[in-house]
Design a protein around this motif. Structure first.
Motif, mmCIF file in Angstrom:
data_model
loop_
_atom_site.group_PDB
_atom_site.id
_atom_site.type_symbol
_atom_site.label_atom_id
_atom_site.label_comp_id
_atom_site.label_asym_id
_atom_site.label_seq_id
_atom_site.Cartn_x
_atom_site.Cartn_y
_atom_site.Cartn_z
ATOM 1 N N SER A 35 0.856 -1.184 0.000
ATOM 2 C CA SER A 35 0.000 0.000 0.000
ATOM 3 C C SER A 35 0.890 1.230 0.000
ATOM 4 C CB SER A 35 -0.918 0.008 1.226
ATOM 5 O OG SER A 35 -1.737 1.166 1.231
ATOM 6 N N TYR A 39 -4.048 5.753 4.796
ATOM 7 C CA TYR A 39 -5.353 6.316 4.461
ATOM 8 C C TYR A 39 -6.245 6.536 5.687
ATOM 9 C CZ TYR A 39 -4.046 5.331 -0.339
ATOM 10 O OH TYR A 39 -3.382 5.297 -1.529
ATOM 11 N N ILE A 97 -9.387 2.321 2.584
ATOM 12 C CA ILE A 97 -9.183 2.667 1.180
ATOM 13 C C ILE A 97 -10.502 2.689 0.408
ATOM 14 C CG2 ILE A 97 -8.789 0.323 0.298
ATOM 15 C CD1 ILE A 97 -6.398 1.557 -1.288
ATOM 16 N N PRO A 101 -11.463 8.518 -2.354
ATOM 17 C CA PRO A 101 -11.675 8.631 -3.807
ATOM 18 C C PRO A 101 -10.505 8.057 -4.598
ATOM 19 C CG PRO A 101 -12.182 10.700 -2.695
ATOM 20 C CD PRO A 101 -11.533 9.825 -1.671
ATOM 21 N N ARG A 102 -10.824 7.494 -5.759
ATOM 22 C CA ARG A 102 -9.789 6.876 -6.591
ATOM 23 C C ARG A 102 -8.697 7.863 -6.966
ATOM 24 N NH1 ARG A 102 -11.646 3.939 -12.019
ATOM 25 N NH2 ARG A 102 -12.671 2.640 -10.441
ATOM 26 N N ARG A 103 -9.082 9.094 -7.233
ATOM 27 C CA ARG A 103 -8.084 10.090 -7.630
ATOM 28 C C ARG A 103 -7.025 10.282 -6.539
ATOM 29 N NH1 ARG A 103 -9.458 16.163 -9.959
ATOM 30 N NH2 ARG A 103 -7.309 16.782 -10.367
ATOM 31 N N ARG A 105 -6.244 8.019 -4.198
ATOM 32 C CA ARG A 105 -5.462 6.784 -4.116
ATOM 33 C C ARG A 105 -4.370 6.764 -5.180
ATOM 34 N NH1 ARG A 105 -10.689 4.175 -4.019
ATOM 35 N NH2 ARG A 105 -10.187 3.152 -5.993
ATOM 36 N N TYR A 106 -4.725 7.140 -6.380
ATOM 37 C CA TYR A 106 -3.743 7.132 -7.463
ATOM 38 C C TYR A 106 -2.664 8.188 -7.237
ATOM 39 C CZ TYR A 106 -6.570 3.932 -10.299
ATOM 40 O OH TYR A 106 -7.247 2.838 -10.777
ATOM 41 N N GLU A 139 -3.958 -0.090 -4.011
ATOM 42 C CA GLU A 139 -4.581 0.896 -4.896
ATOM 43 C C GLU A 139 -4.879 0.342 -6.288
ATOM 44 O OE1 GLU A 139 -1.842 1.341 -3.194
ATOM 45 O OE2 GLU A 139 -2.221 2.969 -1.785
ATOM 46 N N ARG A 140 -4.435 -0.895 -6.553
ATOM 47 C CA ARG A 140 -4.556 -1.477 -7.894
ATOM 48 C C ARG A 140 -3.947 -0.540 -8.937
ATOM 49 N NH1 ARG A 140 -8.165 -5.818 -7.975
ATOM 50 N NH2 ARG A 140 -9.193 -6.159 -5.969
ATOM 51 N N TYR A 141 -2.718 -0.154 -8.646
ATOM 52 C CA TYR A 141 -2.052 0.886 -9.430
ATOM 53 C C TYR A 141 -0.683 0.388 -9.883
ATOM 54 C CZ TYR A 141 0.082 5.461 -10.454
ATOM 55 O OH TYR A 141 0.717 6.529 -11.046
#
Length: 211
Positions: A35, A39, A97, A101-103, A105-106, A139-141
């Protein structure tokens, strides 16, 4: 993306890095983060806003029904709700998480990628041809950070294509396969622009770092 790498997978990926670098003067470095942030504070902020907003219709309902509840009781109920929510966040970090928001996290994952790029000295290779392959599981990033020497010669679309394959493989719990393919393709791009020669020192360690 939930499973990290086994020892055998790390060894296999190290071998693929060595093989890729044998044909280029460039350098490849891999970092897998479980991670990129705890968060806790962003999730706590969002929960606090939600509890405050939820209290507004409750207060309006109490006003319309003329229920004689002390104001202090209403405030204490909100404080109790917030304390309970924060306690849940503290003992169940996996929930945090989901509230962010996704933004954001990215953004946190990207910032971590840049930190790892600098922390592992990927930016100090002789010809500025270091490439960081970065994955943040929570984050799947995924991202590829390339130093100036190679980034000037390779379009962003090519890096994005490699990243897409990493995410696709990782989503089906085949992270090692995705990283292996990314190493091979990054090595091919490096060798096309910076082929190896007789004087080809290994400037970075050839292993996958997990943090």
């Amino acid at each position: 993306m939930t499973r990290t790498l086994s020892n055998d997978e790390r060894e296999a990926l190290s071998g693929r890095i060595r093989e890729a670098e044998s044909r280029t003067s460039g350098e490849i470095y891999c970092v897998v983060a479980r991670s990129s942030d705890s968060y806790f504070y962003p999730a706590a902020f969002i929960l606090t806003i939600g509890i405050v907003l939820a209290g507004i219709p409750v207060a309006l309902w109490l006003d319309r029904t003329w229920l004689a509840l002390p104001h202090l009781m209403v405030v204490l109920s909100q404080v109790a709700a917030l304390a309970t929510a924060l306690l849940v966040l503290s003992v169940a970090p996996g929930l945090r998480i989901l509230l962010v928001p996704r933004r954001l996290r990215y953004r946190r994952a990207h910032d971590n990628a840049v930190r790892q790029f600098l922390a592992h000295n990927v930016h100090v290779t002789t010809q500025r041809t270091g490439v960081l392959i970065f994955v943040s599981l929570a984050e799947r990033y995924a991202e590829i950070v390339a130093d100036a020497g190679i980034d000037d010669k390779v379009s962003q679309a090519e890096w994005d294509g490699i990243v897409g394959h990493i995410i696709e493989h990782a989503a089906s719990e085949r992270l090692a396969d995705g990283l292996g393919e990314a190493i091979d393709r990054a090595g091919a791009l490096l060798s096309a622009h910076f082929p190896g020669g007789l004087d080809n020192p290994n400037e970075l360690e050839d292993h996958v770092v997990e943090i």
